[in-house]
Design an enzyme around this catalytic site. Structure first.
Site, PDB file in Angstrom:
ATOM      1  N   VAL A   1      40.803  38.567  53.356  1.00 45.39           N
ATOM      2  CA  VAL A   1      39.863  37.460  53.351  1.00 45.39           C
ATOM      3  C   VAL A   1      38.802  37.650  52.268  1.00 45.39           C
ATOM      4  O   VAL A   1      38.446  36.717  51.559  1.00 45.39           O
ATOM      5  CB  VAL A   1      39.228  37.331  54.749  1.00 45.39           C
ATOM      6  CG1 VAL A   1      38.051  36.395  54.721  1.00 45.39           C
ATOM      7  CG2 VAL A   1      40.272  36.872  55.743  1.00 45.39           C
ATOM      8  N   ASP A   2      38.349  38.895  52.098  1.00 49.70           N
ATOM      9  CA  ASP A   2      37.322  39.182  51.075  1.00 49.70           C
ATOM     10  C   ASP A   2      37.854  38.954  49.670  1.00 49.70           C
ATOM     11  O   ASP A   2      37.082  38.941  48.720  1.00 49.70           O
ATOM     12  CB  ASP A   2      36.876  40.652  51.116  1.00 49.70           C
ATOM     13  CG  ASP A   2      36.587  41.130  52.507  1.00 49.70           C
ATOM     14  OD1 ASP A   2      36.418  40.277  53.379  1.00 49.70           O
ATOM     15  OD2 ASP A   2      36.542  42.364  52.711  1.00 49.70           O
ATOM     16  N   ASP A   3      39.155  38.874  49.517  1.00 50.88           N
ATOM     17  CA  ASP A   3      39.734  38.753  48.184  1.00 50.88           C
ATOM     18  C   ASP A   3      40.060  37.322  47.804  1.00 50.88           C
ATOM     19  O   ASP A   3      40.643  37.073  46.767  1.00 50.88           O
ATOM     20  CB  ASP A   3      41.033  39.572  48.086  1.00 50.88           C
ATOM     21  CG  ASP A   3      40.779  41.047  48.224  1.00 50.88           C
ATOM     22  OD1 ASP A   3      39.640  41.472  47.935  1.00 50.88           O
ATOM     23  OD2 ASP A   3      41.699  41.769  48.619  1.00 50.88           O
TER      24      ASP A   3
END
Ligand code: ATP
Ligand code: MG
Length: 675
Positions: A542-544
């Site tokens: 998700v952070d990417d």
């Protein structure tokens, strides 16, 4: 062995066309355990609607000292209703070492080879049968008992890939000790941190190991780590050292009387039988610290019965394992893949495996295929990072070997870009072998979203469909479940057998990380897309996910497009701040082996054109940064947190880089800035 299946027709052209191409099961998978989509659908449905009878029937083929009580599963995923709790096979008693070893020997399979061991250097090899391994495990278990290790004790294992490593895990399981395997490539600092977390009285290690041309002084690293934990108030009573004569001379290894003990001096003297400790289904089996690509490592805890069922059932179906197969998983036992798909899943199934100590590029880039031919490997399981690395050396290292024995190819660890999938499929597998792209996590213990080779039509780059008992859902930003074709956060709705049970000593962090983000669901931390056929496409953490002018673009997608360019061997994409678009795309690019850095300026234009063509102008990289090497964890995953810092010129805040495989790549990257 069915290895004469007809080749799939391979489409020409761009990744997008390739991604949409369908690869139905072919004759290579004839007679598979699950041999049609209808059979998968029927089994999947039953696993969801009637888990009691589905898992109960599967469990019948394992050995239980005491049976479980109904229902087979009890769990609470909803923090609003109380603490998160997961239990399977409550009331049952069994032993994993017994299911991996004694059961096969008692069934008359004691002479079957458990491991063909292939050393780092050519011509170093050996083999061990199931009955020999059982004896060795019993001897080690007896030794551990003799120094006071018992049910519930913690044991840290820091070893190279020799058969004594899975033997040590099985010896712990036999007497109910809880192992924590630390990859034998981690620094003294990382090892010390993990020892301090689980506080064992014993560390099992080896004198040294050679990995490629480089000798690694394992014992020296352990000594430093032991001193460091001692300084923090925890004392190790015993360091059991396997004398790895091929890697170091005994007289060159530092040895402390009263603390260090040579394995070869004590273990072979022990009796070769050791009664198993019958363990409760929910007693802990092991702790394993995640690779740490996203911050402080977490001690993931798995328990006995559900994990045993999950790891071995997925192994059987996903690799369509048969008694005559020769299976080779390239993962180290220090990772979850080495736990579930070297030590436990295959052994419960009585599989014959190859255990390789070295690296696939030593002495040259043909080593992996040499090993495949030498042992007639039928099932190969590796990671996209290894596939891309081998691909960058060109096809000739592959094609000079036969590889006729190969039947099924597996991949795990990251989304596999279509270009690597294509190479794996067409060049390595000659279009004959189905590719099982298995999505799962340390936390899930076993495969979650994966094809079954005899049943699933493949789409390159998609992990396809959920395994039995796994109920995924895709949530939007607001946490609402989406229907049909969609994109968002991947979550799991109900407990599966090999779910992690807690984080070592920190149930609160467990609930916060995985169950409070979207109450009622297990949050995977991964973003994904579901297509019209219900197939799942993992698009990275998700952070990417990068938000360019309001469009959500997966880093994996841009990386996949860049690697379409014939000169791009590997790419890593991170977000950067952008005054207009909010976020921009910052791409690190590694070129094919042999290319000089920096290459001609025109190459950047070509790479950008490739992305625009593959995905669209919205995904145009703002910066291309040449990367002769990328910062990777020891398990081969790109450490994006470091790349993000370099992209934002905050290299003074890189944080802990001790888990990097090669810390020097950071300096090289900094020199390449602006080139
Ligand atoms: P940490 O959690 O410490 O940051 P990690 O997530 O890399 O480390 P693992 O549990 O080994 O540790 O890896 C699981 C993750 O790897 C998944 O959440 C996913 O992001 C990625 N992954 C694994 N297999 C696949 C796959 N087949 N396709 C796409 N992504 C995958
Ligand atoms: Mg993770």
């Amino acid at each position: 062995m069915a290895s004469n299946g007809s080749a799939h027709a391979a489409p020409a052209g761009h990744a997008d066309e390739y991604k949409n191409h369908l690869f139905p099961p072919n004759s290579a998978s004839q007679g598979a355990h699950v041999s049609s989509r209808e059979q998968y659908d029927e089994m999947y449905k039953r696993s969801i609607t009637d888990p009691d009878s589905f898992w109960g029937e599967i469990a019948e083929s394992f050995y239980w000292k005491k049976r479980w009580q109904s229902p087979v599963r009890r769990f609470n995923f909803d923090v609003r209703k109380g603490p998160v709790k997961i239990e399977w096979f409550v009331g049952a008693e069994t032993n994993l070492s017994y299911n991996c070893l004694d059961r096969h020997v008692e069934a008359g399979h004691g002479d079957r080879v458990a491991f063909y061991w292939e050393g780092n250097d050519l011509n170093e090899d050996s083999k061990i049968t199931y009955s020999q391994l059982l004896k060795q495990v019993c001897q080690l278990a007896n030794y551990l008992k003799s120094i006071g290790v018992k049910r519930g004790s913690d044991v840290t294992i820091y070893m190279p890939m020799v058969p004594e490593l899975p033997a040590a895990m099985l010896a712990c399981a036999r007497i109910g000790a809880v192992h924590s395997v630390v990859f034998g490539g981690f620094s003294a600092e990382s090892l010390a941190g993990r020892i301090l977390d689980s506080k064992p009285s014993i560390v099992i290690t080896a004198s040294a190991v050679k990995r490629g041309a480089k000798p690694i002084d394992l014992k020296g690293i352990v000594d430093t780590a032991v001193k460091r934990v001692q300084a923090q108030g925890h004392s190790i009573k015993t360091v059991l050292v396997f004398d790895h004569v091929l890697a170091a001379k005994r007289e060159n290894v530092a040895f402390t009387e009263g603390l260090d003990v040579w394995w070869q001096d004590v273990v072979p003297r022990q009796p070769t039988d050791c009664p198993v400790e019958w363990m409760g289904a929910e007693e802990p089996l092991f702790k394993l610290y995640t690779s740490g690509s996203t911050g402080k490592p977490k001690g993931v805890e798995h328990t006995l019965a559900g994990y045993m069922i999950g790891a071995s059932t997925t192994f059987k179906y996903v690799f369509d394992h048969r008694a005559e197969d020769i299976y080779w998983c390239t993962a180290d036992c220090g990772w979850i893949t080495g736990h579930s798909y070297v030590a436990y899943g295959p052994m419960v199934n009585g599989a014959t495996q190859v255990l390789f100590e070295g690296v696939p590029t030593y002495p040259d880039a043909g080593r992996a295929w040499d090993i495949v031919d030498k042992y007639k490997v039928t099932l190969l399981y590796t990671a996209p990072t290894a596939i891309r690395a081998l691909q960058s050396f060109g096809d000739s290292f592959v094609t000079k070997y036969s590889r006729k024995s190969l039947r099924i190819l597996g991949t795990v660890g990251e989304p596999i870009n279509p270009e690597a999938w294509k190479w794996y499929h067409e060049v390595v597998g000659e279009g004959r072998c189905p590719i099982v792209d298995t999505w799962w996590q340390t936390e899930t213990g076993a495969h979650m979203i994966t094809p079954l080779p005899g049943a699933t039509t493949l789409k390159p780059g998609s992990a396809t469909l959920p395994f039995f008992g796994v109920e995924p859902a895709v949530l939007n930003e607001k946490g609402e479940e989406q229907e049909g074709e969609c994109e968002g956060y991947l979550v799991i709705k109900k407990a599966w057998p090999s779910s992690m049970r807690t984080l070592s000593g920190d149930h609160e962090r467990f609930e916060t990380t995985y169950f409070k983000v979207y109450p009622g669901y297990y949050f995977t931390g991964d973003g994904c897309r579901r297509d019209k056929d219900g197939y799942y496409w993992l698009i990275g953490r998700v952070d990417d996910v990068i938000n360019v002018s309001g469009h959500r673009i997966g880093t994996a997608e841009v990386e996949g497009a860049l690697t379409q360019h014939p000169q791009c061997a590997e790419a890593a994409v991170v977000p950067m701040e952008h005054p207009i678009k909010g976020q921009g795309i910052y791409a690190y690019v590694t070129l094919m082996v042999g290319t000089e850095y920096p290459p001609p300026a025109s190459l950047k234009k070509e790479l950008i054109a490739t992305v625009r063509e593959e995905i669209g102008p919205i995904a145009t990289p703002d910066v291309i940064h040449w990367a002769p090497g990328l910062p990777k964890t020891r398990s081969g995953k790109i450490m994006r947190r470091i790349l993000r810092k370099i992209a934002s010129k905050e290299e003074d805040q890189l944080g802990d880089t001790s888990t990097l495989a090669d810390p020097s790549v950071v300096q090289t990257l900094l020199k390449m800035r602006g080139q």
